[in-house]
Structure formats: C-alpha cells, structure tokens
Design an enzyme around this catalytic site. Sequence first.
Site, PDB file in Angstrom:
ATOM      1  N   GLU A 119     -18.859 -19.713   5.304  1.00 54.44           N
ATOM      2  CA  GLU A 119     -19.975 -19.215   4.501  1.00 54.44           C
ATOM      3  C   GLU A 119     -19.489 -18.258   3.418  1.00 54.44           C
ATOM      4  O   GLU A 119     -18.399 -17.706   3.493  1.00 54.44           O
ATOM      5  CB  GLU A 119     -21.016 -18.523   5.377  1.00 54.44           C
ATOM      6  CG  GLU A 119     -20.473 -17.631   6.481  1.00 54.44           C
ATOM      7  CD  GLU A 119     -19.681 -16.441   6.014  1.00 54.44           C
ATOM      8  OE1 GLU A 119     -20.079 -15.819   5.008  1.00 54.44           O
ATOM      9  OE2 GLU A 119     -18.662 -16.110   6.643  1.00 54.44           O
ATOM     10  N   GLU A 174     -15.795 -16.979   5.456  1.00 56.54           N
ATOM     11  CA  GLU A 174     -15.399 -18.138   4.651  1.00 56.54           C
ATOM     12  C   GLU A 174     -15.071 -19.375   5.487  1.00 56.54           C
ATOM     13  O   GLU A 174     -14.957 -20.463   4.961  1.00 56.54           O
ATOM     14  CB  GLU A 174     -14.183 -17.840   3.756  1.00 56.54           C
ATOM     15  CG  GLU A 174     -14.354 -16.731   2.761  1.00 56.54           C
ATOM     16  CD  GLU A 174     -13.100 -16.483   1.944  1.00 56.54           C
ATOM     17  OE1 GLU A 174     -12.109 -17.259   2.075  1.00 56.54           O
ATOM     18  OE2 GLU A 174     -13.078 -15.505   1.175  1.00 56.54           O
TER      19      GLU A 174
END
Length: 375
Positions: free
Chosen positions: A201, A344
Amino acid sequence: MHKEYFVGQGKKDGQVLRVKEQRKDRWKAYVHDTISGIAELDYTAMEEMAQHLDQLTKPPGSLGRLEKIAVQLAGITGSIKLQKQRKAVVVMAGDHGVCAEGVSAYPQEVTAQMVLNILDGGAAVNVLARQAGASVYCVDVGVKTEVKHERLLSCNVRRGTRNMAREAAMTLEEAYEAISVGIRIVDHLYQQGYRVLATGEMGIGNTTPSAAILSVLGGLPVIEVVGRGTGIDEEKLRHKAAVIERAIEVNQPDRQDAADVLAKVGGLEIAGLVGVILGAASRRCPVVIDGFISSAAALAAARMAPQSVSYMIASHLSEERGHQKMLDCIGLTPVLHVNMRLGEGTGAALLFPIIDSAAAIVNEMATFDGAGISR
C-alpha cells in the site's frame, strides 16, 4: 450505465476492465459472490504433504515454518507437487481526508509522488521484489491528485477519503466498489499467470484508519493500538489517538459489520487490499500479508470471510504498535522479525524466497528410503 476501469495506459498493460452497474448494490453483490466462491483447503493434500515431509532426511518438524508453509500451500493448491510460481506485489494507493487533522509527519502530496517512484521502479518494494523475481503492480484506487503513467493501474473510486474525524470516510457503496477493484485486479493478474500475490500500500496517513479499524474490530482501546506511523513525536501521537477516538465517536461504526467499519473509518487502499485478499482466496492463490496497514485489510477480510484466513501468510511483525494485536485478532503468526515499518509490501516481498524455498525442499530433498539412510 457503464463504468470503465483502465488497467494501465500504455501498450503493455493497456486493458480495459468494464463492468455494468445494474443496481445500487451491484458492488456488494459482486463482493459477496466472490466470498461465496472461497473454498476450504484440501485437507487430504495437507495430510499427504505432512507425511511426505516426515519422510525427508531430517528430524520431523525440524524445518519449522518452511514445513508449515509447505503444508498450507498443499492445502491451497490441492497438490503436494509444489511449483515455483509467478509472484506479484499489488500496491494499492489512496489518500486520506483525515490528514487535515495533522496526523502524519509527511504532507499528503507525497502519496502521488511515491506512486510515481514505485511506477518508475525506484522504491524499496521494487528493489526487494526484483531480488525475489517478482513483479510490482501499483493501483490508484483513491489518490487525491491525478497520476498519469503508462504502468499505472488506474481504478480511482474517489479522490481520497473524506475526513473521518468529521464524517464517514466513504459511503458503503464506495467501500464495496474499492473492494471490487481489488478483486478485479486479482482476476487480471491471474489471467496473466500469477499464482502467488502479496499486499502492499501507499497512502500518507493510512496508519490512522488502520488503527481505527483494529480498535473497532478488535474491541481494543485506541491508545493500545495507535502508533507513530511515519515517525511522529509523542505530542502528535496523543493528538492522533484523540483524532481516532473522535472519528469512532462521530461515525459509530458497527463492529459486527466489517464493510461498515471500512466505510466509516477506513481507507480506499485498505478496502482495495480487502478485495485482493478475497480475490486471491477465491482463486485458490496464497496471499502474503505485509505490515500494519495490509493487516488491517486482512482483519476486515477475515471478518467478512473467515475462510479467507486459510489463504493468508503473515510475512513479518511490523514495528508499528498494534501489529501483533492485529495478527492475534486474525489468528496469524508472522514468519519474519526484522524491525521494519515501511509498508509498500516490502516485508511481503522478503517472504517470496522463503515460499520458493519451501517448494524446493518438498521437490528436491531426498527421502530416507531414497538416500538409504537409517531412521
């Protein structure tokens, strides 16, 4: 009415995912259809895998989590013939209206800037995915400013959530639509041959809705689950906790309804990851869960579809306060403890070689009988 989702804008990924909205609850029905398609694991294959592992030239259980992963993969795939599979990290990106309350150390425009960095291959998740031989796909499900890039998977539901400290972050329909984006991305990647997926994300401020989700769904006090995110100081941490408490008070999310919680105090990228998890489970693909934000999505997915937990593998324990409690609520045990808190999908990417190693052990290690070794 038609609604188009453009998956990429260049020649390589330039595919349009088109759906028809026939009624207001179209997205909800689509999500629940996906949930109904999640099957139980193949317990016969799991037992066969456990027996095979005990035949290998080692003390029983001596390879620890590698063996548990192998048994889980057998249950997911229905076979003890494990193969090295094509892998991808799906990075969902979205912005958060609650950033207006000063809950992050970074300005909101960093979300779009980091999305471009990921698309250009310069982020940590890109580096670690390359090391693992995996791909990275970045999806705009809710970035505030328009991002243009030939590799972007553009599926924007709305330009960032509303400020959850003052009103619901999303409508219920928007939450279900964001979940549907994740499911459709999985379908797209599955058609390209990917069989192991990981959650990632990007969204400045997204530890705030993640902590809110944990507090509500886990029934835990906010102060026990709120963390420093990108590195806020003690004063801002107290302020962040107060903002989350106000958001929960203003919106009164129903802890018995994970979709309602996502809509009221969640995030678009978190909802998108719920869809990735549900979609992967419905396709009988293992899904590697990253850190705190990804685990918030996993918790919501687990409440919406308890059977989806069998397809999850927790990659690591984040340094973010509350992550262990989040994993406990889901019933997952992290494989790695490497003191990371980047997000991430970085921790998930680190787990890909371990999954490949589990498959290699099953396929290449000699048995006692084959090697002529006494037990």
